[in-house]
Design a protein around this motif. Structure first.
Motif, PDB file in Angstrom:
ATOM      1  N   ASP A 648     -97.197 -60.373  12.269  1.00  0.00           N
ATOM      2  CA  ASP A 648     -97.275 -61.726  11.735  1.00  0.00           C
ATOM      3  C   ASP A 648     -98.751 -62.065  11.569  1.00  0.00           C
ATOM      4  N   GLY A 649     -99.268 -61.930  10.338  1.00  0.00           N
ATOM      5  CA  GLY A 649    -100.689 -62.153  10.092  1.00  0.00           C
ATOM      6  C   GLY A 649    -101.524 -61.095  10.791  1.00  0.00           C
ATOM      7  N   ASN A 650    -102.446 -61.557  11.635  1.00  0.00           N
ATOM      8  CA  ASN A 650    -103.293 -60.633  12.387  1.00  0.00           C
ATOM      9  C   ASN A 650    -102.654 -60.189  13.704  1.00  0.00           C
ATOM     10  N   LEU A 651    -101.458 -60.709  13.991  1.00  0.00           N
ATOM     11  CA  LEU A 651    -100.780 -60.396  15.247  1.00  0.00           C
ATOM     12  C   LEU A 651     -99.793 -59.261  15.035  1.00  0.00           C
ATOM     13  N   THR A 652     -99.850 -58.234  15.869  1.00  0.00           N
ATOM     14  CA  THR A 652     -98.930 -57.091  15.818  1.00  0.00           C
ATOM     15  C   THR A 652     -98.363 -56.860  17.211  1.00  0.00           C
ATOM     16  N   LEU A 653     -97.033 -56.882  17.298  1.00  0.00           N
ATOM     17  CA  LEU A 653     -96.334 -56.622  18.559  1.00  0.00           C
ATOM     18  C   LEU A 653     -95.548 -55.334  18.426  1.00  0.00           C
ATOM     19  N   MET A 654     -95.687 -54.474  19.406  1.00  0.00           N
ATOM     20  CA  MET A 654     -94.956 -53.203  19.427  1.00  0.00           C
ATOM     21  C   MET A 654     -94.042 -53.182  20.641  1.00  0.00           C
ATOM     22  N   TYR A 655     -92.773 -52.722  20.433  1.00  0.00           N
ATOM     23  CA  TYR A 655     -91.764 -52.696  21.478  1.00  0.00           C
ATOM     24  C   TYR A 655     -91.318 -51.261  21.730  1.00  0.00           C
ATOM     25  N   ASN A 656     -90.908 -51.007  22.960  1.00  0.00           N
ATOM     26  CA  ASN A 656     -90.272 -49.743  23.330  1.00  0.00           C
ATOM     27  C   ASN A 656     -89.062 -50.075  24.202  1.00  0.00           C
ATOM     28  N   PHE A 657     -87.861 -50.063  23.583  1.00  0.00           N
ATOM     29  CA  PHE A 657     -86.647 -50.470  24.281  1.00  0.00           C
ATOM     30  C   PHE A 657     -86.004 -49.342  25.072  1.00  0.00           C
ATOM     31  N   SER A 658     -86.635 -48.187  25.117  1.00  0.00           N
ATOM     32  CA  SER A 658     -86.039 -47.077  25.871  1.00  0.00           C
ATOM     33  C   SER A 658     -85.981 -47.389  27.363  1.00  0.00           C
ATOM     34  N   LEU A 659     -86.776 -48.347  27.828  1.00  0.00           N
ATOM     35  CA  LEU A 659     -86.741 -48.722  29.239  1.00  0.00           C
ATOM     36  C   LEU A 659     -85.415 -49.362  29.626  1.00  0.00           C
ATOM     37  N   LEU A 660     -84.672 -49.874  28.641  1.00  0.00           N
ATOM     38  CA  LEU A 660     -83.410 -50.535  28.934  1.00  0.00           C
ATOM     39  C   LEU A 660     -82.315 -49.550  29.312  1.00  0.00           C
ATOM     40  N   GLY A 661     -82.482 -48.269  29.025  1.00  0.00           N
ATOM     41  CA  GLY A 661     -81.472 -47.277  29.351  1.00  0.00           C
ATOM     42  C   GLY A 661     -80.658 -46.883  28.136  1.00  0.00           C
ATOM     43  N   ALA A 662     -79.900 -45.762  28.287  1.00  0.00           N
ATOM     44  CA  ALA A 662     -79.124 -45.235  27.166  1.00  0.00           C
ATOM     45  C   ALA A 662     -77.965 -46.167  26.797  1.00  0.00           C
ATOM     46  N   THR A 663     -77.270 -46.723  27.802  1.00  0.00           N
ATOM     47  CA  THR A 663     -76.095 -47.551  27.542  1.00  0.00           C
ATOM     48  C   THR A 663     -76.117 -48.768  28.450  1.00  0.00           C
ATOM     49  N   GLY A 664     -75.812 -49.905  27.893  1.00  0.00           N
ATOM     50  CA  GLY A 664     -75.668 -51.133  28.666  1.00  0.00           C
ATOM     51  C   GLY A 664     -74.213 -51.537  28.748  1.00  0.00           C
ATOM     52  N   SER A 665     -73.807 -52.087  29.867  1.00  0.00           N
ATOM     53  CA  SER A 665     -72.414 -52.492  30.068  1.00  0.00           C
ATOM     54  C   SER A 665     -72.357 -53.943  30.514  1.00  0.00           C
ATOM     55  N   LEU A 666     -71.317 -54.613  30.065  1.00  0.00           N
ATOM     56  CA  LEU A 666     -71.093 -56.011  30.419  1.00  0.00           C
ATOM     57  C   LEU A 666     -69.618 -56.190  30.743  1.00  0.00           C
ATOM     58  N   MET A 667     -69.344 -56.670  31.936  1.00  0.00           N
ATOM     59  CA  MET A 667     -67.975 -57.005  32.347  1.00  0.00           C
ATOM     60  C   MET A 667     -67.908 -58.518  32.460  1.00  0.00           C
ATOM     61  N   ASN A 668     -67.331 -59.157  31.458  1.00  0.00           N
ATOM     62  CA  ASN A 668     -67.283 -60.610  31.494  1.00  0.00           C
ATOM     63  C   ASN A 668     -65.909 -61.077  31.944  1.00  0.00           C
ATOM     64  N   GLY A 669     -65.852 -62.262  32.414  1.00  0.00           N
ATOM     65  CA  GLY A 669     -64.595 -62.794  32.923  1.00  0.00           C
ATOM     66  C   GLY A 669     -64.744 -63.234  34.370  1.00  0.00           C
ATOM     67  N   PRO A 670     -63.643 -63.366  35.108  1.00  0.00           N
ATOM     68  CA  PRO A 670     -62.311 -62.976  34.633  1.00  0.00           C
ATOM     69  C   PRO A 670     -61.680 -64.010  33.709  1.00  0.00           C
ATOM     70  N   SER A 671     -60.707 -63.517  32.923  1.00  0.00           N
ATOM     71  CA  SER A 671     -59.880 -64.385  32.100  1.00  0.00           C
ATOM     72  C   SER A 671     -58.446 -64.264  32.578  1.00  0.00           C
ATOM     73  N   PHE A 672     -57.637 -65.231  32.191  1.00  0.00           N
ATOM     74  CA  PHE A 672     -56.253 -65.255  32.649  1.00  0.00           C
ATOM     75  C   PHE A 672     -55.344 -65.527  31.464  1.00  0.00           C
ATOM     76  N   THR A 673     -54.213 -64.843  31.472  1.00  0.00           N
ATOM     77  CA  THR A 673     -53.209 -65.088  30.448  1.00  0.00           C
ATOM     78  C   THR A 673     -52.410 -66.328  30.811  1.00  0.00           C
ATOM     79  N   SER A 674     -51.429 -66.657  29.968  1.00  0.00           N
ATOM     80  CA  SER A 674     -50.667 -67.890  30.184  1.00  0.00           C
ATOM     81  C   SER A 674     -49.903 -67.871  31.493  1.00  0.00           C
ATOM     82  N   LYS A 675     -49.580 -66.686  32.008  1.00  0.00           N
ATOM     83  CA  LYS A 675     -48.856 -66.591  33.276  1.00  0.00           C
ATOM     84  C   LYS A 675     -49.744 -66.163  34.421  1.00  0.00           C
ATOM     85  N   GLY A 676     -51.051 -66.179  34.205  1.00  0.00           N
ATOM     86  CA  GLY A 676     -51.964 -65.962  35.315  1.00  0.00           C
ATOM     87  C   GLY A 676     -52.441 -64.547  35.520  1.00  0.00           C
TER      88      GLY A 676
END
Length: 1000
Positions: A648-676
């Protein structure tokens, strides 16, 4: 042996006691009707005793004495039973049957003795309302079969059997819906589950309306059999229940009686091991040895009926129309036929007659790849030739090859690789009917025998063959099937599209409920395999005695399959030619190469492009990868190499996302059906890397047995391997399962579009307002993905946005989250959003991210420290330099010159000040003398007093007269003079001596 003797003694004591008590009444002698025989439990030596048990204790005397019984492992053959009086095997009489050492349950008007249905609680600590709701869930008898629950409650069908020797259990079942979990397992009398592999515990899915068999060996002793179901209802879609029938158990020691044939069946000869169904227009009751015919003039009965029914007057629901095959004149016509078997009466009041046939019309043309050689049928073109269906077959020109596949758009007869059938769970009325009928420009669902029939249409493809110039090593698409259809319904009709790969298991690809407008659906084959495609249409899931929805219909207008190995050709396509030879034969291209339209030779796709297998020829087949992405070596797909640069203009940002790991996982919830029912959504995200770094979501419930044959590749039929995938996880707690269940794995992203800081890309919005950003010094980086496979609710496929945000207070792995207003990761089911906050998502540190602090000089040395700019919004990259100690620097030349000039100027100013101050004092002194002399004489001096005084030089006089403004001192003097009555003004004359003239 001791236990048997004790039992005999006990029986004798009971008989003697009864004789004493009722001795006064002189009871009668017992007859065979007053008692029955049973065997005692087997002792440690394998022996047992036969004893007589009175039906009414004390009613008679003279019970037979206990005698030694048969061996514990003794059993009769099928069709025989053990006659307890003689302890010999005897044939079953007509009208009955026996399995010998087995038992069979094939009649389900009610739960047979020994069976129980138990609904277990879903979760510990649930409220009573939910538990009460599940108490109403059970296995329901439906006459010929058992039907499971179709909700998410866990319901078990339980039966306990004690085997004297090793045996087996077998049963028939229907399991069409993977939303319902179905398992079968065995426990011993200690409630310990028997050793059982996963492929025998979790049952395979079946096609709609088709029965499958399952057999499992049993150990001697007590075996408790469990058929357990439990649904996963996370939407409004109705789940199809599991159906169960013909449960047969082998290994019981003996059968002391024969089973009567159920109504609608019979056994004519003695010694039968099964009963036969009564033919059409006959019926039977319990234990029949023959079937009774109906009065066919006024009555009818289907196969296996227990009574005759009155024939109704014929109506429109009793006939259907078909298109005849082309005759020798190339003509076809519509004719009407009665639904077989015909059960209606024509010659009664209110009955309708069969409509007359329609006019003969010209037959539709042949389908592409076929030709009509002046005959009534269409024939396939010879190999290497093509036709559009209306012209004769011709050879492809040099440098081209035929396009193999099937293109069915005219329906005069059913193609040879297609078949149709009709299936019904509860009856066999439509078994011999056609499920679908051809109608010229479309094929439609037939009449069937009942409204809840499954009308089946099958298409078998033995495999796929890529074009000669395409490389199978880099292919991501081996073929695709596209069909155009519509449904017109007034009830709860459903149309299923299913697929069976390598004859292992049938899976539902997509389904549509109720009325659907004319539309097109496409499914892509990503592996080369034999596949059977199935369309199944059901008007309603409820069984009715009368036809209510005959006019509900499904129509398929066209079916197209490309790259079919046994397909026909409707045209030719350009192929690659060898660069070394002059031959016109087609040659395969290496992976990642396209066919140049000018030279017909293979050329590699440019860097950072991927090859679209179904795209046009030429360089247009190579599509450019998106921003911040690159292609793999074979140009199969584009991926992120974890590096990103933002300018952006004279500003340059460089990223290296390899530090985040090969795979990310997210377990969201819990959720419940109509009968629990508690469930979680598990998301696996592969942010960086190519084909070998993709995320995997597997299904540990459905079709685990198929994984064995595909173990080399590590992905079963229910495993999804892609950039982003989702699985539904059901915890084991409270569900009765030994481990958590993973099911319903879906592909959310199989194409990486690119990474950018923009909020909109390729028609996808990142919606940054879902994740308010506190600091905007470092912009968020959005990764855009898309799944090209359409669904019924997402016609353009699913899309996903993963937003990476720099958060220096978090760990490198960071944390994945979903929008608070969309806890499932999506609000519409088509676009998914994820936020990945991490310090690993910060840009790489550079020299601009820190500054130095200089200390004071001490002892000729100066310390220099380096500190990060706060807040620190970078990671990795350069490190802080070490603290430095340097000698103090000497002053520069210009600094020294400035000091000298400043000193000189200060001395000069002081000298001038002193000079003028001294001169001013002298003038004040002379002025004072003049004033004093004027006051003494009280008069103005004479004119000569202004002359040159003695001793003064004329040259010392200055001609300039200076009028000065009175100073503060002068003003004070003037005030004093006014008080004395003196009025005068001062005029200073500049001269070597002070002179002044005063005028009064």
């Amino acid at each position: 042996m001791r236990s048997s003797a004790w039992f005999v003694a006990r029986c004798a004591l009971i008989a003697w006691t009864l004789r004493v008590i009722h001795g006064a009444e002189e009871p009668r002698q017992c007859s065979e009707a007053d008692y029955y025989f049973e065997y005692t439990e087997c002792d440690s030596t394998g022996s047992r005793w036969r004893v007589a048990i009175p039906r009414t204790p004390g009613a008679c005397t003279g019970l037979p004495e206990p005698v030694r019984g048969t061996e514990c492992t003794f059993s009769c053959r099928a069709g025989e039973f053990l006659e307890m009086s003689s302890q010999e095997c005897t044939q079953c009489p007509a009208g009955t049957y026996s399995l010998g050492s087995g038992i069979r349950f094939d009649q389900w008007d009610s739960l047979p003795p020994g069976f129980s249905s138990l609904a277990t609680s879903l979760e510990n600590g649930q409220d009573r309302d939910i538990k009460a709701t599940c108490n109403s869930s059970s296995w329901l008898p439906q006459g010929n079969y058992l039907e499971s629950n179709s909700d998410e409650c866990t319901v078990s069908l339980i039966y306990a059997v004690h085997l004297k020797k090793k045996g087996s259990v077998s049963f028939d079942y229907q399991y069409p819906d993977s939303n319902l979990l179905f398992e079968f397992f065995i426990q011993n009398d200690q409630c310990q589950e028997m050793d059982q592999s996963a492929d025998t515990k979790w049952l395979k899915l079946t096609k709609h309306g088709e029965w499958a068999s399952h057999t499992l060996n049993l150990k001697s002793g007590t075996n408790v059999l469990y058929w357990r179901t439990g649904g996963i209802l996370m939407g409004t879609k109705v789940v199809k229940p599991v159906l169960l029938k013909n449960i047969q158990i082998e290994g019981v020691a003996y059968t002391s009686e024969c089973f009567r044939c159920k109504p609608g069946t019979f056994s004519r000869a003695p010694g039968s091991s099964s009963c036969d169904l009564c033919p059409q227009d006959t019926f039977s009751g319990h234990g029949a040895s023959s079937c009774t015919p109906c009065n066919t003039s006024t009555q009818y009965a289907g196969e296996g009926s227990d009574k005759c029914k009155a024939r109704p007057p014929c109506s429109k629901k009793d006939y259907f129309k078909i298109h005849t095959a082309c005759d020798n004149d190339g003509k076809t016509q519509i004719i009407y036929k009665w639904i077989e078997p015909k059960i209606c009466l024509e010659g009664v009041p209110g009955a309708q007659t069969l409509p007359s046939s329609g006019d003969r019309e010209p037959c539709p043309p042949c389908n592409p790849g076929f030709y009509n050689n002046d005959t009534a049928t269409c024939s396939p073109c010879p190999p290497g030739t093509y036709s559009d269906g209306m012209k004769p077959c011709q050879s492809c020109p040099a440098g081209t090859e035929p396009t193999l596949g099937y293109e069915y758009k005219w329906w005069n007869v059913l193609p040879s690789n297609m078949k149709t059938s009709c299936l019904n769970v509860g009856n066999s009325k439509c078994d011999k009917m056609h499920g679908w009928e051809v109608a010229g420009d479309h094929i439609y669902s037939g009449a069937g025998g009942s409204d809840n029939d499954y009308l089946i249409l099958n298409l078998h493809i033995p495999g796929f063959k890529l074009p000669t110039s395409a490389s199978s090593d880099s292919a991501t698409e081996y073929g695709r099937i596209t069909f155009e259809f519509e449904t017109l319904c007034t009830a709860d009709c459903v149309m299923y599209f299913m697929m069976d790969v390598n004859r292992k298991s049938t899976t539902i690809v997509e389904s549509w409920g109720k009325t659907q407008t004319r539309q097109t659906y496409t499914h892509i084959m990503t592996k080369n395999a034999s596949v059977a495609y199935t369309w199944a249409f059901q008007r309603t899931g409820q069984p009715y005695d009368t036809r209510l929805y005959m006019n509900d219909v499904a129509r398929i207008y066209s079916i197209t399959v490309n790259n079919a190995v046994d397909g026909q050709s409707s045209g030719c396509r350009v192929c690659a030619l060898s660069a070394q030879s002059t031959s016109s034969a087609c040659v395969p291209c290496p992976p990642g190469h396209y066919i140049d339209t000018d030279s017909n030779q293979c050329k590699e796709c440019p860097s950072n492009t991927y090859l679209v297998s179904h795209a046009s020829l030429g360089s247009e087949a190579c599509k450019a990868c998106g921003p911040a992405s690159r292609s793999d070596e074979d140009h199969r797909l584009c991926y992120s190499d974890c590096h990103f640069t933002y300018t952006d203009g004279n500003l340059t940002l460089m990223y290296n996302f390899s530090l985040l790991g090969a795979t990310g996982s997210l377990m969201n919830g819990p959720s419940f059906t109509s009968k629990g029912t508690k469930y979680f959504h598990l998301f696996n995200i592969s942010l960086c890397g190519g084909q070998d770094q993709l995320a995997t979501c597997s299904d540990n419930v459905t079709d685990l047995s198929v994984s064995d044959s595909q173990g080399e590749k590590g992905d079963g039929p229910s495993a999804v391997k892609t950039f982003i995938c989702q699985s539904t996880i059901i915890p084991a707690t409270g569900r009765g399962f030994n481990s958590a269940l993973s099911s319903q794995s879906i592909n959310l992203a199989d194409t990486f579009l690119g990474a950018t800081v923009e909020d909109h890309f390729e028609g996808i919005s990142a919606k940054p307002n879902q994740y308010p950003q506190i600091s905007k010094k470092v912009p968020d980086v959005n990764f855009y993905y898309r799944s090209l496979e359409p669904t019924s609710s997402c016609e353009s496929g699913r899309s996903t946005v993963v937003t990476l945000r720099c958060n220096p207070v978090m760990s490198i792995k960071g944390q994945l989250s979903v929008p608070s207003q969309c806890p499932a990761g999506t609000c519409d089911g088509c676009t998914f959003y994820f936020l990945w906050e991490s310090s690993g998502a910060c840009p790489i540190c550079t020299e601009r991210d820190y500054h130095q602090i200089e200390g004071v000089c001490r002892g000729g040395n100066q310390e220099i420290l380096f500190v990060w700019a706060e807040p620190k919004l970078c990671m990795g990259g350069v490190t802080l330099p070490e603290k430095k100690t340097l000698p103090c620097k000497s002053m520069e030349l210009w600094v020294r010159l400035s000091a000298v000039m400043g000193t000189f100027t200060a001395v000069l100013l002081v000298s001038l000040t002193c000079y003028f101050w001294k001169k001013n004092k002298r003038l004040e002194y002379k002025y004072s003398r003049l004033i004093m002399s004027a006051n003494k004489e009280c008069e103005m001096p004479g004119a000569d007093s202004c002359a040159v005084m003695e001793g003064e030089n004329e040259g010392d006089m200055e001609d300039e007269v200076v009028y000065t403004k009175p100073s503060i001192l002068g003003k004070l003097k003037a005030i004093a003079s006014k008080r004395n009555g003196d009025h005068y003004e001062n005029v200073q004359l500049n001269s070597s001596q002070s002179r002044a003239l005063v005028w009064s």
